[in-house]
Design a protein around this motif. Sequence first.
Motif, PDB file in Angstrom:
ATOM      1  N   HIS A 420      41.444  31.327  24.564  1.00  0.00           N
ATOM      2  CA  HIS A 420      42.176  30.877  25.992  1.00  0.00           C
ATOM      3  C   HIS A 420      41.255  31.844  26.863  1.00  0.00           C
ATOM      4  CE1 HIS A 420      45.439  32.935  25.219  1.00  0.00           C
ATOM      5  NE2 HIS A 420      45.554  33.135  26.606  1.00  0.00           N
ATOM      6  N   ILE A 421      41.005  30.980  28.341  1.00  0.00           N
ATOM      7  CA  ILE A 421      41.641  31.334  29.184  1.00  0.00           C
ATOM      8  C   ILE A 421      42.041  31.597  30.307  1.00  0.00           C
ATOM      9  CG2 ILE A 421      38.130  32.069  29.052  1.00  0.00           C
ATOM     10  CD1 ILE A 421      38.398  29.894  31.306  1.00  0.00           C
ATOM     11  N   HIS A 422      42.135  31.976  31.353  1.00  0.00           N
ATOM     12  CA  HIS A 422      42.772  31.784  32.481  1.00  0.00           C
ATOM     13  C   HIS A 422      42.128  31.974  33.926  1.00  0.00           C
ATOM     14  CE1 HIS A 422      47.225  32.518  31.244  1.00  0.00           C
ATOM     15  NE2 HIS A 422      46.253  33.543  30.668  1.00  0.00           N
ATOM     16  N   ASP A 423      42.563  30.553  33.890  1.00  0.00           N
ATOM     17  CA  ASP A 423      40.972  30.522  35.257  1.00  0.00           C
ATOM     18  C   ASP A 423      41.767  30.160  36.870  1.00  0.00           C
ATOM     19  OD1 ASP A 423      38.369  30.382  36.553  1.00  0.00           O
ATOM     20  OD2 ASP A 423      37.998  28.374  35.961  1.00  0.00           O
ATOM     21  N   ASP A 424      42.959  30.007  36.779  1.00  0.00           N
ATOM     22  CA  ASP A 424      43.521  29.842  37.576  1.00  0.00           C
ATOM     23  C   ASP A 424      44.358  30.578  39.070  1.00  0.00           C
ATOM     24  OD1 ASP A 424      45.389  29.906  35.575  1.00  0.00           O
ATOM     25  OD2 ASP A 424      46.557  27.940  35.429  1.00  0.00           O
ATOM     26  N   LEU A 425      44.406  31.925  38.049  1.00  0.00           N
ATOM     27  CA  LEU A 425      44.910  33.220  38.425  1.00  0.00           C
ATOM     28  C   LEU A 425      45.445  33.766  39.547  1.00  0.00           C
ATOM     29  CD1 LEU A 425      47.168  34.386  35.011  1.00  0.00           C
ATOM     30  CD2 LEU A 425      47.621  32.916  36.299  1.00  0.00           C
ATOM     31  N   CYS A 426      45.581  34.084  40.781  1.00  0.00           N
ATOM     32  CA  CYS A 426      45.140  34.954  41.609  1.00  0.00           C
ATOM     33  C   CYS A 426      45.964  36.193  41.269  1.00  0.00           C
ATOM     34  CB  CYS A 426      45.614  34.442  43.178  1.00  0.00           C
ATOM     35  SG  CYS A 426      44.947  32.425  43.111  1.00  0.00           S
ATOM     36  N   PHE A 427      44.556  37.180  41.771  1.00  0.00           N
ATOM     37  CA  PHE A 427      45.610  38.890  42.044  1.00  0.00           C
ATOM     38  C   PHE A 427      45.054  39.233  43.021  1.00  0.00           C
ATOM     39  CE2 PHE A 427      44.317  37.586  37.551  1.00  0.00           C
ATOM     40  CZ  PHE A 427      45.090  38.148  36.473  1.00  0.00           C
ATOM     41  N   THR A 428      46.308  40.767  43.875  1.00  0.00           N
ATOM     42  CA  THR A 428      46.013  41.152  43.940  1.00  0.00           C
ATOM     43  C   THR A 428      44.821  41.690  44.591  1.00  0.00           C
ATOM     44  OG1 THR A 428      46.903  42.674  43.547  1.00  0.00           O
ATOM     45  CG2 THR A 428      48.412  41.379  44.992  1.00  0.00           C
ATOM     46  N   GLN A 429      44.167  41.956  45.324  1.00  0.00           N
ATOM     47  CA  GLN A 429      43.009  43.042  45.595  1.00  0.00           C
ATOM     48  C   GLN A 429      43.049  44.546  45.162  1.00  0.00           C
ATOM     49  OE1 GLN A 429      39.660  42.149  48.331  1.00  0.00           O
ATOM     50  NE2 GLN A 429      41.019  40.799  48.872  1.00  0.00           N
ATOM     51  N   GLY A 430      42.588  45.435  44.686  1.00  0.00           N
ATOM     52  CA  GLY A 430      42.507  47.200  44.827  1.00  0.00           C
ATOM     53  C   GLY A 430      42.642  47.585  43.253  1.00  0.00           C
ATOM     54  N   ASP A 431      43.027  49.301  43.078  1.00  0.00           N
ATOM     55  CA  ASP A 431      42.634  49.803  42.292  1.00  0.00           C
ATOM     56  C   ASP A 431      43.809  49.567  41.200  1.00  0.00           C
ATOM     57  OD1 ASP A 431      40.164  50.974  42.794  1.00  0.00           O
ATOM     58  OD2 ASP A 431      42.016  52.840  43.529  1.00  0.00           O
ATOM     59  N   THR A 432      45.362  47.825  41.178  1.00  0.00           N
ATOM     60  CA  THR A 432      45.202  48.129  40.204  1.00  0.00           C
ATOM     61  C   THR A 432      46.781  46.573  40.588  1.00  0.00           C
ATOM     62  OG1 THR A 432      47.847  49.182  41.682  1.00  0.00           O
ATOM     63  CG2 THR A 432      46.246  50.433  40.568  1.00  0.00           C
ATOM     64  N   PRO A 433      45.468  45.545  39.913  1.00  0.00           N
ATOM     65  CA  PRO A 433      45.521  44.381  40.803  1.00  0.00           C
ATOM     66  C   PRO A 433      47.086  44.116  40.061  1.00  0.00           C
ATOM     67  CG  PRO A 433      43.137  44.686  39.383  1.00  0.00           C
ATOM     68  CD  PRO A 433      43.795  45.849  39.367  1.00  0.00           C
ATOM     69  N   CYS A 445      41.211  30.693  45.372  1.00  0.00           N
ATOM     70  CA  CYS A 445      42.602  31.379  45.416  1.00  0.00           C
ATOM     71  C   CYS A 445      42.930  31.525  46.831  1.00  0.00           C
ATOM     72  CB  CYS A 445      43.123  32.902  44.798  1.00  0.00           C
ATOM     73  SG  CYS A 445      42.872  33.078  43.595  1.00  0.00           S
ATOM     74  N   PRO A 446      44.017  31.439  47.665  1.00  0.00           N
ATOM     75  CA  PRO A 446      43.958  31.999  49.270  1.00  0.00           C
ATOM     76  C   PRO A 446      43.597  32.985  49.478  1.00  0.00           C
ATOM     77  CG  PRO A 446      45.975  31.667  48.173  1.00  0.00           C
ATOM     78  CD  PRO A 446      45.321  31.533  46.553  1.00  0.00           C
ATOM     79  N   ALA A 447      43.422  33.238  51.185  1.00  0.00           N
ATOM     80  CA  ALA A 447      43.474  33.891  51.637  1.00  0.00           C
ATOM     81  C   ALA A 447      43.577  35.528  50.990  1.00  0.00           C
ATOM     82  CB  ALA A 447      42.751  34.181  53.293  1.00  0.00           C
TER      83      ALA A 447
END
Length: 498
Positions: A420-433, A445-447
């Motif tokens: 399976h995949i995950h094409d609906d998750l939004c992550f924070t940016q940076g070295d440790t998402p 994803c939101p801004a």
Amino acid sequence: LAVAALTVPAMMAGGTHVHGHDDAGSAAHAHDDTTLAGGEASSVDQAATDHAGDDHHADGTHADGTHTDTASVAAASVPWPRPWDPSQPIDIAGVPGVSAEQEARALALIEGSLRELPRFADPADAIAAGYRSIGDAGTGAEHYINAALVQDDVLLDPTQPESLVYNVDGDERTLAGAMYIASARPVDDPTLTEWAGPLMQWHNHGDLCWDRDASGASRVVGLIDPATGTCARGVNTGGANPMVHVWITPHQCGVFAALEGVGAGQASVGNDERLDMCDEVHGHGGSIGGDHHSSSSPKPYDPSLPIDLSGTPGVTPQQQAAAENLIAVTLVRLPKWSDYRDAEAAGFRSIGDAGTGHEHFIQWDWINDDVILDPDRPESLVFEPQPDGSKKLVSAMYMLPDTTPLDQVPDIGGALMQWHIHDDLCFTQGDTPRVAGVTAVGGPCPAGLVKFRPSPMIHVWITPHPCGPFAALEGVGAGQIEAGEERLCDHAHGSGGF
């Protein structure tokens, strides 16, 4: 789920009162509600009183000819929760610790929900009545909440449920049940726990982050960071409101079952003691929509027993051997990562999803290397947070390079292994998402948040699992499978969601 308002005012203390309801196609009607111990009222109480005094025939038919069918005397030996099918007689009798009055109230609530909720079968009718989606359709179960009803003084009234739950299939919405929400109080408040006794398990959601969309509607936008208790976006609110589901569609875990994954929320007891979740005997989950599972559904898996993946149609001896070998080597080698601190020292980082009941640590540098299905270099490790604050290693989550299409995964175990995949998750940016939100499959994803190119992945469990050694997680964790496939062990995972 939390209530749909970012600021949650306390509910009024209620006495006996009259409400008008606009039933579909009928005139508004009034009722005189009986007050609960805590001041809130329930129109079900009077119906329960009527049930408690009914003259039941042996087949469950009342003296007035109506039919409500509770279970036979033999049901006393059947544990709770029990699988629920609204097309069959209502089976809630004989549960230890449940009084006649509690059983009658629960029965009246179920019957009232079956009778009243279908008028909201079309979401447009719910919207016209003041309900608004909280934006969680991407989880497979979309909740519509009427904030005005959350803030009144009525509890467990099928004519005015605080929330409606719809199963999501593309653009289709199927009404699955109600989520009745109480005013702010502990989930083990006696006014709740004594209402139906051991039949009902109240829970809340203290880990959700809420924000308003362009129209001003409140939406769930993510989970709190368990390390800081803060939201990457929006605010954490509404967690003080206990709630309980009543399903009008089949559910393996009972008529009052909670959702799964993030949707299970938090109760006053641990998951292994909850009355609204299934243990392994019952299949550990339920299909809210009553979907049929595949004929090649995996067998329950216990790593302490000999590995045996035989009997799956279409699987060659070579595929069976490869799948069994992968399990065996994972069982032997993966425990080297049992201490999450050793994993962190090797570059693994938590994605901040401990609040779901499963915390993923990912070694981002290993996803696009040339090593796959290697327990010495697993792309992700799955830990279960424990009540004492420790973390228990339960699974590897092997990930393929993000350049691998889902329809081109290696055919190692054939029908035994469903990637399976995950094409609906939004992550924070940076070295440790960290996971900070959910969006529609394929949607933006939101801004401030990012979506990564999806990598095909598969779990290999080193702890027992009722859906087999390669089972996906539940709810949001189930991800997306290849188009045209039927999810293995679907009866155990259901739709999931917040």
